[in-house]
Design an enzyme around this catalytic site. Structure first.
Site, mmCIF file in Angstrom:
data_model
loop_
_atom_site.group_PDB
_atom_site.id
_atom_site.type_symbol
_atom_site.label_atom_id
_atom_site.label_comp_id
_atom_site.label_asym_id
_atom_site.label_seq_id
_atom_site.Cartn_x
_atom_site.Cartn_y
_atom_site.Cartn_z
ATOM 1 C CG HIS A 64 -1.741 -1.143 1.479
ATOM 2 N ND1 HIS A 64 -3.099 -1.126 1.241
ATOM 3 C CD2 HIS A 64 -1.456 -2.390 1.935
ATOM 4 C CE1 HIS A 64 -3.605 -2.316 1.543
ATOM 5 N NE2 HIS A 64 -2.638 -3.102 1.962
ATOM 6 C CB SER A 146 -19.758 -3.166 5.372
ATOM 7 O OG SER A 146 -19.705 -2.115 6.319
ATOM 8 C CG HIS A 181 -10.761 -3.254 2.857
ATOM 9 N ND1 HIS A 181 -11.235 -3.685 4.071
ATOM 10 C CD2 HIS A 181 -9.589 -2.633 3.117
ATOM 11 C CE1 HIS A 181 -10.385 -3.314 5.026
ATOM 12 N NE2 HIS A 181 -9.383 -2.671 4.469
ATOM 13 C CG HIS A 208 -6.609 -7.050 2.864
ATOM 14 N ND1 HIS A 208 -7.016 -5.812 2.446
ATOM 15 C CD2 HIS A 208 -5.263 -7.010 2.900
ATOM 16 C CE1 HIS A 208 -5.970 -5.044 2.248
ATOM 17 N NE2 HIS A 208 -4.889 -5.741 2.504
ATOM 18 C CD GLU A 211 -4.699 -8.014 8.255
ATOM 19 O OE1 GLU A 211 -5.657 -7.536 7.590
ATOM 20 O OE2 GLU A 211 -3.652 -7.391 8.484
ATOM 21 C CG ASP A 308 0.129 -5.369 4.260
ATOM 22 O OD1 ASP A 308 -0.457 -4.614 3.464
ATOM 23 O OD2 ASP A 308 -0.468 -5.985 5.155
HETATM 24 C C1 BEZ Z 1 -16.570 -0.242 5.718
HETATM 25 O O1 BEZ Z 1 -17.612 -0.845 5.807
HETATM 26 O O2 BEZ Z 1 -16.390 0.654 4.903
HETATM 27 C C2 BEZ Z 1 -15.435 -0.631 6.636
HETATM 28 C C3 BEZ Z 1 -15.627 -1.628 7.583
HETATM 29 C C4 BEZ Z 1 -14.590 -1.974 8.422
HETATM 30 C C5 BEZ Z 1 -13.367 -1.363 8.310
HETATM 31 C C6 BEZ Z 1 -13.181 -0.374 7.366
HETATM 32 C C7 BEZ Z 1 -14.216 -0.010 6.525
HETATM 33 FE FE FE2 Z 2 -2.750 -5.071 2.860
#
Ligand code: BEZ
Ligand code: FE2
Length: 405
Positions: A64, A146, A181, A208, A211, A308
């Site tokens: 990243h 999400s 993500h 990912h 993890e 990473d």
């Molecule tokens: C999201 O839903 O955007 C999110 C959830 C957990 C960590 C980071 C982002």
């Molecule tokens: Fe990563």
């Protein structure tokens, strides 16, 4: 035509001695120096230093760059405090990560022999640097979100970034790609749309996956350390998906899964059987306190070793990472593991990223990293081990036949 001669050359058949390579932008022939010089009379010959080992350029499949400004801002030791610190420090870290910082990161990778990397891009801010860097870059545009209420907006932003990476400057070595993500942060509707898009344009896919134990607890039971996190930031106490649902979404499309530290033996076998691969990030895993990937289950499959980002590491040097892998997997025979790890960051990584590099073989891209050992290795089966233990930076780097270090 150019000819390069090295004491040892790392090929798919192992280390060969006193051989040379004829190349232009790709590898044209591998033979004795005399045979190549007779065949290519006008070729310019270069002798590498004594005790040099010529490798295909090394490949870091997961980095990243946008978080390259982190030094001590993020909290290490445990996953959730780290994630909280990312949210708290994100704006400051991103603002202080200018092009010069990211360029330095690319240059440090180049000096450690990395000729190709997979850039996981959250915002697209590193695109210009990736266009300018000599390395090959698989540019993984990351999709996150999400919350169904923001799905359209987030998907729109994601496709715009993807489009931008599809229209890069002519001589850049960028391949556009997609990153999911994680299972906990991407709504299944977005997930399926993105996988559909990857299939439609044959774009590489990465995610990912498993993890931390916190991620497993959340996906399996809607419990654990993620529960207060989601309650606080997303006003929800139910995960958007399960482990099975998430894995099955990728069933027909080989994907590069990063971390997998908390995956069971059965889950790892499932991934392998579906043609997927794993990115192993030993230092990131140690620094975030998430545990050890059971690499012993992957030795016959395809995996890579990756740094990473500097958001969970102290350098982007692939030799630092390989040394960490040797320490972490302390039960493995050290010379065999070293040899397997070199295979992982060359041949396996190129296959994973579907690129025509990572192997010294006729027809492959002329991407090379020359490692110079401090003395002649006494036992040839230890060359990979001494390479990992003795190398901080490589002595020469070539990409598509051009010398950059
Ligand atoms: C999201 O839903 O955007 C999110 C959830 C957990 C960590 C980071 C982002
Ligand atoms: Fe990563």
């Amino acid at each position: 035509m150019k000819i390069i001669i090295a004491d040892f050359i790392y090929t798919p058949d192992g280390f060969i001695k006193n051989q040379a390579i004829a190349f232009n932008d790709t590898i044209v022939a591998i033979d004795t120096p005399e045979a190549l010089q007779t065949r290519y009379k006008d070729a310019k010959t270069h002798h590498t230093e004594a005790n040099s080992v010529l490798y295909p350029g090394f490949i870091n499949t997961h980095v990243h760059l946008e978080f390259s400004a982190n030094k001590t801002a993020l909290q290490y030791g445990s996953f959730m405090p780290w994630l909280h610190s990312v949210i708290e420090q994100r704006d400051t870290l991103l603002a202080s990560c200018d092009n010069a910082t990211m360029k330095q990161a690319c240059e440090s990778m180049l000096r450690s022999g990395i000729t190709t990397f997979g850039a996981i891009s959250s915002f697209g801010t590193e695109l210009e640097v990736c266009e300018q860097t000599p390395q090959r870059v698989v540019f993984f545009n990351e999709l996150i979100g999400s919350n169904a209420a923001y799905a359209d907006m987030l998907y729109g932003d994601f496709t715009q970034r993807l489009e931008a990476s599809m229209h890069c400057v002519k001589n850049s070595r960028i391949t556009p790609a997609i990153a999911i993500h994680s299972p906990y942060s991407v709504h299944p509707v977005l997930l399926h749309k993105a996988i559909g898009l990857a299939k439609q344009h044959t774009l590489q896919l990465s995610a990912h996956f498993l993890e931390s134990q916190a991620e497993r607890d959340w996906l399996e039971k809607g419990e654990g350390e993620f529960k207060p996190f989601f309650e606080k930031f997303f006003n929800t106490s139910t995960p958007v998906t399960t482990i099975e649902e998430f894995i099955h979404a990728f069933d027909t499309y080989p994907t590069h899964f990063t971390h997998c530290v908390q995956a069971s033996k059965e889950e790892l076998e499932y991934l392998i059987n579906k043609g997927h691969s794993v990115a192993h990030c030993p230092r990131s895993n140690r620094y975030l306190g998430v545990g050890r990937l059971a690499i012993e289950h992957l030795l016959d499959a395809k995996f890579s070793v990756a740094t990473d980002g500097l958001s969970s590491n102290d350098s982007l040097n692939l030799f630092d990472e390989l040394r960490a892998a040797l320490m972490l997997h302390h039960q493995a025979p050290i010379d065999k593991l070293a040899t397997r790890l070199i295979h992982a960051v060359t041949s396996d990584a190129a296959d994973i990223l579907r690129l025509n590099c990572g192997k010294i073989a006729v027809g492959k891209n002329a991407d090379f990293a020359v490692v110079t050992l401090p003395e002649t290795p006494k036992r040839e089966e230890e060359i990979a081990l001494w390479t990992i233990l003795q190398t901080k930076e490589v002595s020469e780097v070539y990409i598509e036949g051009e010398k950059y270090v």
